[in-house]
Design a protein around this motif. Sequence first.
Motif, PDB file in Angstrom:
ATOM      1  N   SER A 144       0.835  -1.193   0.000  1.00 13.02           N
ATOM      2  CA  SER A 144       0.000   0.000   0.000  1.00 13.02           C
ATOM      3  C   SER A 144       0.874   1.249   0.000  1.00 13.02           C
ATOM      4  O   SER A 144       2.089   1.191   0.272  1.00 13.02           O
ATOM      5  CB  SER A 144      -0.917   0.003   1.231  1.00 13.02           C
ATOM      6  OG  SER A 144      -0.143   0.092   2.415  1.00 13.02           O
ATOM      7  N   SER A 187      -9.010  -1.231   0.206  1.00 11.43           N
ATOM      8  CA  SER A 187      -7.587  -0.878   0.197  1.00 11.43           C
ATOM      9  C   SER A 187      -7.010  -1.019  -1.206  1.00 11.43           C
ATOM     10  O   SER A 187      -7.412  -1.894  -1.974  1.00 11.43           O
ATOM     11  CB  SER A 187      -6.806  -1.778   1.164  1.00 11.43           C
ATOM     12  OG  SER A 187      -7.314  -1.657   2.476  1.00 11.43           O
ATOM     13  N   PHE A 189      -3.446  -1.434  -3.476  1.00 15.79           N
ATOM     14  CA  PHE A 189      -2.073  -1.908  -3.378  1.00 15.79           C
ATOM     15  C   PHE A 189      -1.368  -1.703  -4.718  1.00 15.79           C
ATOM     16  O   PHE A 189      -2.000  -1.639  -5.775  1.00 15.79           O
ATOM     17  CB  PHE A 189      -2.042  -3.393  -2.998  1.00 15.79           C
ATOM     18  CG  PHE A 189      -2.581  -3.688  -1.624  1.00 15.79           C
ATOM     19  CD1 PHE A 189      -1.751  -3.683  -0.523  1.00 15.79           C
ATOM     20  CD2 PHE A 189      -3.932  -3.927  -1.433  1.00 15.79           C
ATOM     21  CE1 PHE A 189      -2.247  -3.941   0.736  1.00 15.79           C
ATOM     22  CE2 PHE A 189      -4.436  -4.183  -0.177  1.00 15.79           C
ATOM     23  CZ  PHE A 189      -3.588  -4.190   0.924  1.00 15.79           C
TER      24      PHE A 189
END
Length: 206
Positions: A144, A187, A189
């Motif tokens: 990330s 999220s 990445f």
Amino acid sequence: MAENLDETASLGPVYAARLAEDLKRNAEEQERLASEVAALQEKMATLRHNQALLVNMQQALGHTEQSDESATAGGAETASVPRQATPTTQAGKVQTGRAKKSTAVAKTAPAAHSTQPTKQGKDQGPTLRDLVVTHLSHEGEPRSAIDVADALSKEHPERGIKITVVRSTLEAMVAKGHVRRSKRGKSVFYTADAVRSASTSQPVTA
């Protein structure tokens, strides 16, 4: 009269059951719509976040292209300046001598100036893009923006690396094809491109 009362009394439980079923369906429909509204709100928030990132990338790329166009236009303008004819009079000979001196100074000045950016480049070290690609290539797994920023801050505390700058750099490199982006839930990445990671020793150009 008594028969009507008996019929009304027997229909009461039926109506009550129907009303209870209608209320249940109403509550279920409200719950379903509330879930859809929450999902749409979350999707809207994600789209707005991506829009802000794309606008920043567009502005950064537009500024770089304008700088390149200005440099190209300046070089073309310098090359298109015609050389004045050499006068044949005595006064013209004096002017020719001065022109030769000016030309000699002009030739030596860029040479001295050209060495300055090279020294500055050595003092500054690798760019942030080089550091990001090198880190992602060594990790070999999706990372990330926060992970990348924390790792680079520990390795280079003197540079004062910020998460916002790292995220913008990663998004710009995704647009250039140097980095691949993947999403897991909410999220995001990043992974170094397999072809690009083989040449991490070379600086990444914008």
